[in-house]
Motif scaffolding. Structure first.
Motif: not given
Length: 269
Positions: A70-78
């Motif tokens: 992960v180098s950018g953006g958004v990771v949303r985890v459940g």
């Protein structure tokens, strides 16, 4: 279970998924992204938003190898969290890690700092970082909710600008807390201690120890490593308790002298 999104399913395969924009949704109640089943699976997140119930950095066995970058953006985890079976590699060079629900990060990770610090936005939930974290990069907690650092953190500076930093682990790095952020050893009414190398509290930052039978202690391991506001500014201490009785409780365990202000700059609210 596995999938429905599998990256590298068969032995000998190497598959790559580059998220460079847009939105990826893998949010069914039992859904997950499986980075490799028997092959080598690589997921690179550079931009955009991923919303996933669960990430398996290695989805099956030691015959595969998973890579999460992960180098950018958004990771949303459940609620399924981030999991892995060795061998795997999880590297955060920047970007944002957020939450759809409370979850655990159960994979050993590296903060490379190649793009910048990892931004953690709990999004009103509790993210439990239960595994080890290393690398030269830093981390910023910036969002409502709690990051509970329960493993060993051995990376760059950890800054809390919004939300709550808690946990029962060891942070081998300098921690800074600025208003309206809160430092709260322990989490979810579980007492600490939380150990940090050094702690610097900005003006009107908050310290919320829990007294639940025993006190939830902040341990500062470096001599002269506790810094509080100076002058007219104060560190606001708000004790949370479920079983407070008359007695003596240690809230901050430190050696040497308080830096910045003095003990009268620490005020109980």
């Amino acid at each position: 279970g596995e999938g429905p999104l599998r990256i590298a399913h068969y032995p000998g395969d190497a598959s790559y998924y580059h998220l460079q924009g847009g939105t990826l949704l893998v949010t069914g109640s039992a859904s997950r992204i499986s980075l490799c089943i028997d092959g080598t699976g690589v997921w690179n997140v550079a931009a955009g938003t991923a919303m996933v119930t669960r990430i398996d950095v290695n989805g099956r066995s030691a015959t595969g190898h998973g890579f999460l970058n992960v180098s950018g953006g958004v990771v949303r985890v459940g609620a399924g969290g981030i999991n892995g079976i060795v061998p795997y590699q999880a590297t955060f060079a920047g970007g944002t890690l957020s939450a759809l629900a409370g979850y655990s990060v159960a994979v050993t990770s590296s903060l490379s700092g190649a793009v910048g610090p990892l931004r953690v936005d709990p999004n009103g939930q509790t993210i439990r970082w239960d595994a080890a974290v290393g690398g030269p990069g830093g981390l910023v907690v910036d969002g409502a909710g709690t990051l509970a650092m329960n493993g060993e953190y051995a990376a760059g500076p950890l800054a809390v600008s919004n939300g709550v930093l808690g946990g029962t682990g060891t942070v081998n790095a300098a921690v800074s807390v600025t208003a309206p952020a809160i430092l709260q050893p322990g989490y979810a009414l579980v007492a600490g201690p939380l150990t940090v190398s050094a702690a610097t509290f900005g003006a009107s930052a908050q310290f919320q120890p829990l007294i639940n039978g025993t006190s939830s202690v902040l341990r500062v391991s470096t001599t002269n490593g506790l810094t509080v506001p100076a002058g007219a500014d104060v560190l606001r201490v708000n004790v949370l308790n479920t079983s407070l009785v008359v007695g003596t409780y240690t809230l901050i365990d430190y050696e040497g002298s308080i830096q910045g202000g003095v003990d009268t700059n620490i005020v109980l609210y």
